[in-house]
Design a protein around this motif. Sequence first.
Motif, PDB file in Angstrom:
ATOM      1  N   ASP A 285       0.813  -1.225   0.096  1.00 18.06           N
ATOM      2  CA  ASP A 285       0.004   0.047  -0.197  1.00 18.06           C
ATOM      3  C   ASP A 285       1.045   1.147  -0.071  1.00 18.06           C
ATOM      4  OD1 ASP A 285      -1.513   2.278   1.276  1.00 18.06           O
ATOM      5  OD2 ASP A 285      -3.147   0.824   1.113  1.00 18.06           O
ATOM      6  N   ASN A 286       0.831   1.945  -1.092  1.00 18.64           N
ATOM      7  CA  ASN A 286       1.889   3.016  -1.219  1.00 18.64           C
ATOM      8  C   ASN A 286       1.447   4.239  -0.006  1.00 18.64           C
ATOM      9  OD1 ASN A 286       3.871   4.496  -3.104  1.00 18.64           O
ATOM     10  ND2 ASN A 286       2.196   5.926  -2.900  1.00 18.64           N
ATOM     11  N   GLU A 287       0.210   4.527   0.004  1.00 20.31           N
ATOM     12  CA  GLU A 287       0.088   5.376   1.525  1.00 20.31           C
ATOM     13  C   GLU A 287       0.644   5.225   2.517  1.00 20.31           C
ATOM     14  OE1 GLU A 287      -1.258   9.068   2.618  1.00 20.31           O
ATOM     15  OE2 GLU A 287      -1.147   8.692   0.545  1.00 20.31           O
ATOM     16  N   ILE A 288       0.379   3.936   2.947  1.00 18.39           N
ATOM     17  CA  ILE A 288       0.855   3.417   3.982  1.00 18.39           C
ATOM     18  C   ILE A 288       2.535   3.590   4.260  1.00 18.39           C
ATOM     19  CG2 ILE A 288       1.219   1.140   5.495  1.00 18.39           C
ATOM     20  CD1 ILE A 288      -1.586   0.683   5.154  1.00 18.39           C
ATOM     21  N   TRP A 289       3.166   2.988   3.018  1.00 22.35           N
ATOM     22  CA  TRP A 289       4.484   2.989   2.743  1.00 22.35           C
ATOM     23  C   TRP A 289       5.049   4.385   3.151  1.00 22.35           C
ATOM     24  CZ3 TRP A 289       7.906   5.564  -0.576  1.00 22.35           C
ATOM     25  CH2 TRP A 289       9.099   4.899  -0.737  1.00 22.35           C
ATOM     26  N   ARG A 290       4.553   5.398   2.488  1.00 20.92           N
ATOM     27  CA  ARG A 290       4.740   6.824   2.588  1.00 20.92           C
ATOM     28  C   ARG A 290       4.729   7.297   4.039  1.00 20.92           C
ATOM     29  NH1 ARG A 290       2.541  11.196   3.017  1.00 20.92           N
ATOM     30  NH2 ARG A 290       0.674  10.550   2.817  1.00 20.92           N
ATOM     31  N   LYS A 291       3.504   6.942   4.551  1.00 18.69           N
ATOM     32  CA  LYS A 291       3.266   7.334   5.998  1.00 18.69           C
ATOM     33  C   LYS A 291       4.306   6.726   6.784  1.00 18.69           C
ATOM     34  CE  LYS A 291       0.761   9.331   9.273  1.00 18.69           C
ATOM     35  NZ  LYS A 291       0.596  10.716   9.382  1.00 18.69           N
ATOM     36  N   ALA A 292       4.607   5.684   6.746  1.00 16.91           N
ATOM     37  CA  ALA A 292       5.528   4.835   7.611  1.00 16.91           C
ATOM     38  C   ALA A 292       6.974   5.454   7.459  1.00 16.91           C
ATOM     39  CB  ALA A 292       5.743   3.541   7.152  1.00 16.91           C
ATOM     40  N   ARG A 293       7.182   6.079   6.374  1.00 21.42           N
ATOM     41  CA  ARG A 293       8.482   6.586   6.127  1.00 21.42           C
ATOM     42  C   ARG A 293       8.462   8.280   7.039  1.00 21.42           C
ATOM     43  NH1 ARG A 293      11.208   3.487   3.465  1.00 21.42           N
ATOM     44  NH2 ARG A 293      13.086   4.652   3.461  1.00 21.42           N
ATOM     45  N   GLU A 294       7.536   8.678   6.836  1.00 19.49           N
ATOM     46  CA  GLU A 294       7.350  10.207   7.495  1.00 19.49           C
ATOM     47  C   GLU A 294       7.300   9.854   8.885  1.00 19.49           C
ATOM     48  OE1 GLU A 294       3.358  11.612   6.156  1.00 19.49           O
ATOM     49  OE2 GLU A 294       4.310  12.354   4.269  1.00 19.49           O
ATOM     50  N   MET A 295       6.586   8.841   9.527  1.00 19.57           N
ATOM     51  CA  MET A 295       6.566   8.715  11.128  1.00 19.57           C
ATOM     52  C   MET A 295       8.151   8.380  11.396  1.00 19.57           C
ATOM     53  SD  MET A 295       2.910   6.358  11.523  1.00 19.57           S
ATOM     54  CE  MET A 295       3.447   6.103  12.953  1.00 19.57           C
TER      55      MET A 295
END
Length: 286
Positions: free
Chosen positions: A64-74
């Motif tokens: 899931d690209n959105e989750i992948w991106r969110k994980a990196r931000e976190m």
Amino acid sequence: SRGLGDVYKRQGLPGTGKTTFAKELKARAADLLSIKTLTTAHIELDGIERELKEEFHVPSTEYDNEIWRKAREMAYKRAEEMVLKCDLVVVDDNFYYESMRKPYFRLCQKRSIGFLGIFLDIDASKAKEQNSLREQNKVKENVISRMEEKFEAPEINENILIIKHWDSAVWNKVKYHLNYSLANPLKDTIKEVEEAKEKSREITSKSLIHSIDMAIRQEVNSAIKGMGKEEKSKKGKAISKCKHEFIDRLGKVAKGLEGNEKINELLDNSDIESIVKLFRDELLKL
């Protein structure tokens, strides 16, 4: 915090043993750095991603690209927080693009703290083999193959340690590089460059204002030259005041202390002739 605040980055393909290595580093850190009461933090990107998938009810094997991106931000946000609280921060991820690694390097520069990137350069076939032995969180082989193709290996320098074989001797290398990175914190070179640019702009601005001042002096001398004694007595002080106020206004606009779009544009273009014309117009109002 002892002010060490080192961000230690783990990078390499899935299955190279990054997380196992990171956990062992965290356990050995106090001995490696000869600090008894060392505070450490381990930030695992995969772990954050799994937590997010559970929270949003996304299957663990589904990308899931959105989750992948969110994980990196976190992960980055946690690193920002942890470098203020801990002596050593371990950021555990594949970091297969240079653009993924750069923010952590910049974070250390901004904080003027040590940085060490450790690259586990394990053969892809070996990584796939080790990945197949995992009981949980297996990565599809085609994903590992794609990462291998895209992987941007880090440039070798004093802040990078490349490990090709993981054996007992590795920890001697880690100890040396980790202590070196902490003894030689990064400098905020971007800040230094910006400060140098600002200083250069200030010097240029002062030089420009000086040139304008000299040109306006000539304009004042020309205006007074043709006056009679009585007229000089009447207008001399007013002209002098007008000159000082005009130069003062230019200085404030140049420093951003006063807004004047027209003057600001002329200063940016070093258009001395047009600025002198503005002053001439001011004189005509007297």
